[in-house]
Design an enzyme around this catalytic site. Structure first.
Site, short mmCIF file in Angstrom:
data_model
loop_
_atom_site.label_atom_id
_atom_site.label_comp_id
_atom_site.label_asym_id
_atom_site.label_seq_id
_atom_site.Cartn_x
_atom_site.Cartn_y
_atom_site.Cartn_z
N SER A 129 0.62 -1.05 0.02
CA SER A 129 -0.01 0.08 0.10
C SER A 129 1.08 1.14 -0.13
O SER A 129 2.03 1.16 0.30
CB SER A 129 -0.98 0.04 1.32
OG SER A 129 -1.43 1.44 1.32
N TYR B 125 -1.73 -0.54 10.34
CA TYR B 125 -1.78 -0.83 9.19
C TYR B 125 -0.68 -0.50 8.08
O TYR B 125 -0.04 -1.12 7.44
CB TYR B 125 -3.23 -0.47 8.70
CG TYR B 125 -3.72 -0.70 7.04
CD1 TYR B 125 -3.73 -2.18 6.89
CD2 TYR B 125 -3.85 0.33 6.27
CE1 TYR B 125 -4.12 -2.17 5.41
CE2 TYR B 125 -4.29 0.01 4.95
CZ TYR B 125 -4.26 -1.37 4.42
OH TYR B 125 -4.80 -1.72 3.15
N1 LIG Z 1 -8.77 -0.28 -1.26
C1 LIG Z 1 -7.96 0.35 -1.28
O1 LIG Z 1 -7.81 1.57 -1.42
C2 LIG Z 1 -6.50 -0.48 -1.06
C3 LIG Z 1 -5.25 0.29 -1.09
C4 LIG Z 1 -4.17 -0.31 -0.66
C5 LIG Z 1 -4.07 -1.77 -0.43
N2 LIG Z 1 -5.19 -2.42 -0.43
C6 LIG Z 1 -4.93 -3.66 -0.03
O2 LIG Z 1 -5.66 -4.42 -1.09
C7 LIG Z 1 -6.25 -5.74 -0.61
C8 LIG Z 1 -7.52 -6.14 -0.94
O3 LIG Z 1 -8.32 -4.86 -0.51
P1 LIG Z 1 -9.68 -4.47 -0.80
O4 LIG Z 1 -10.02 -3.09 -0.70
O5 LIG Z 1 -10.32 -5.33 -1.87
O6 LIG Z 1 -10.65 -4.99 0.55
P2 LIG Z 1 -11.77 -6.02 0.94
O7 LIG Z 1 -12.16 -5.82 2.18
O8 LIG Z 1 -12.89 -5.68 -0.23
O9 LIG Z 1 -11.45 -7.41 0.69
C9 LIG Z 1 -10.59 -8.20 1.58
C10 LIG Z 1 -11.26 -9.65 1.58
O10 LIG Z 1 -10.27 -10.39 2.62
C11 LIG Z 1 -11.19 -11.31 3.35
N3 LIG Z 1 -10.47 -11.39 4.36
C12 LIG Z 1 -10.22 -10.74 5.53
N4 LIG Z 1 -9.66 -11.79 6.45
C13 LIG Z 1 -9.54 -13.13 5.83
C14 LIG Z 1 -8.81 -14.12 6.32
N5 LIG Z 1 -8.10 -14.19 7.49
N6 LIG Z 1 -8.61 -15.12 5.65
C15 LIG Z 1 -9.17 -14.98 4.20
N7 LIG Z 1 -9.76 -14.11 3.80
C16 LIG Z 1 -9.84 -13.03 4.50
C17 LIG Z 1 -12.40 -10.58 3.46
O11 LIG Z 1 -13.46 -11.44 3.67
C18 LIG Z 1 -12.44 -9.73 2.33
O12 LIG Z 1 -13.33 -10.47 1.12
C19 LIG Z 1 -6.19 -5.80 1.10
O13 LIG Z 1 -4.76 -6.34 1.14
C20 LIG Z 1 -5.76 -4.18 1.23
O14 LIG Z 1 -5.19 -3.88 2.38
C21 LIG Z 1 -6.72 -1.51 -0.58
#
Ligand SMILES: NC(=O)c1ccc[n+]([C@@H]2O[C@H](COP(=O)([O-])OP(=O)(O)OC[C@H]3O[C@@H](n4cnc5c(N)ncnc54)[C@H](O)[C@@H]3O)[C@@H](O)[C@H]2O)c1
Length: 282
Positions: A165, A178
């Site tokens: 990130s 985080y």
């Molecule tokens: N959305 C953003 O702007 C952004 C920016 C930078 C990084 N990220 C990263 O991208 C990745 C995906 O993010 P997103 O925005 O799609 O989030 P999201 O919350 O939509 O998806 C995350 C998924 O992980 C699953 N999850 C949580 N704990 C779990 C576990 N113990 N085992 C298996 N699955 C589990 C959840 O059920 C969820 O479906 C994450 O690593 C997040 O930190 C997101």
């Protein structure tokens, strides 16, 4: 249909954790459209099923698996099913991750009087919340690598993509756990790239900037849909002046997994952020 930028993943098995979520659900669809057989892993079984069903309805191959990236036994069980049903893993996307409010401060800056006031300051951060965030992001990336990368040893064109990130480069205010956990993922990406360099497994990461999803929606928009102060700050610190669209991550995803285009690239963390990490604010 998403653009696949000429990347052909036919015959490959891609395991995507957190694939019931917004970004990795989209990644799962993109990989399937590029020809991969996709294992859609999520703690939320229903969410995983919905993504796998959508992919299958479009004529591509996907299967949903309930998996907890924090439990070795859960991953081992799912690994055995994937081996039997789809084959050995060629591509691992470590997408499960996220933050938790228990590990956030209420305010950006600590000010005089905050200890007495009704605010959650640095001194009130909940240890179990911090542990949860560290484990979910860091351990939740390391354990799937241990389980699925074994399949990759001695087979050509295998690679791992982690999700770091923006806050890994410079921490964002309010979210110390985080930020630290994502910095650990960037660091681990480099470590594992070096460690696996002799056996042909490439390991890279993408570092998305700001994309609106379930997990950050409340930080970015008020209940009436108007932008929060944080959104105003983000957009003024993003030279391109807008949030990213999730589909704008697909190019990097497919590039890193394309073993011809990216054959000499390992240990890289690529920002996809509209210039956020390049801009000093002045
Ligand atoms: N959305 C953003 O702007 C952004 C920016 C930078 C990084 N990220 C990263 O991208 C990745 C995906 O993010 P997103 O925005 O799609 O989030 P999201 O919350 O939509 O998806 C995350 C998924 O992980 C699953 N999850 C949580 N704990 C779990 C576990 N113990 N085992 C298996 N699955 C589990 C959840 O059920 C969820 O479906 C994450 O690593 C997040 O930190 C997101």
């Amino acid at each position: 249909m998403a653009l696949t930028f000429g990347t052909d993943l036919s015959g490959k098995v891609a395991v995507v954790t957190g694939a019931g979520g917004v970004l990795c659900g989209m990644f799962a669809k993109t990989l399937a459209e590029a020809g991969a057989k996709v294992a859609v892993l999520d703690l939320n079984e229903q969410a995983a099923k919905e993504i796998a069903d959508t992919i299958e309805k479009e004529g591509f191959t996907a299967k949903a698996y309930k998996a907890n990236v924090l439990e070795r036994s859960s991953l081992e069980e799912v690994h055995a099913s994937i081996l039997a049903e789809l084959g050995p893993c060629d591509i691992l996307i470590n997408g499960a991750g996220g933050n938790n409010a228990r590990a956030n401060t209420d305010k950006e800056y600590f000010e005089m009087g905050d200890i007495e006031a009704d605010v959650k300051s640095f001194f009130d951060l909940d240890q179990s919340g911090v542990e949860f965030v560290f484990n979910l992001n860091f351990l939740g990336t390391l354990l799937p690598c241990q389980i699925f990368a074994k399949d990759m040893i001695g087979r050509e064109g295998c690679s791992i993509l982690n999700i770091s990130s923006m806050n890994a480069f410079t921490p964002l205010t309010k979210i110390p756990a985080y930020s630290g956990a994502k910095a650990a993922i960037s660091n681990f990406t480099q470590w594992l790239a070096v460690h696996f360099s002799k056996v042909g497994i490439r390991v890279n990461a993408i570092a998305p900037g700001f994309f609106v999803t379930q997990q950050n929606e409340k930080l970015l928009f008020n209940e009436d849909g108007t932008p929060t102060k944080r959104t105003e700050k983000i957009l003024s610190a993003t030279p391109m002046g807008r949030f990213g669209d999730a589909s704008e991550l697909n190019g990097a995803l497919l590039f890193f997994l394309n073993n011809e285009a990216a054959s000499f690239i390992t240990g890289v963390v690529l920002p996809i952020d509209g210039g956020f990490s390049a801009y000093s604010g002045v």
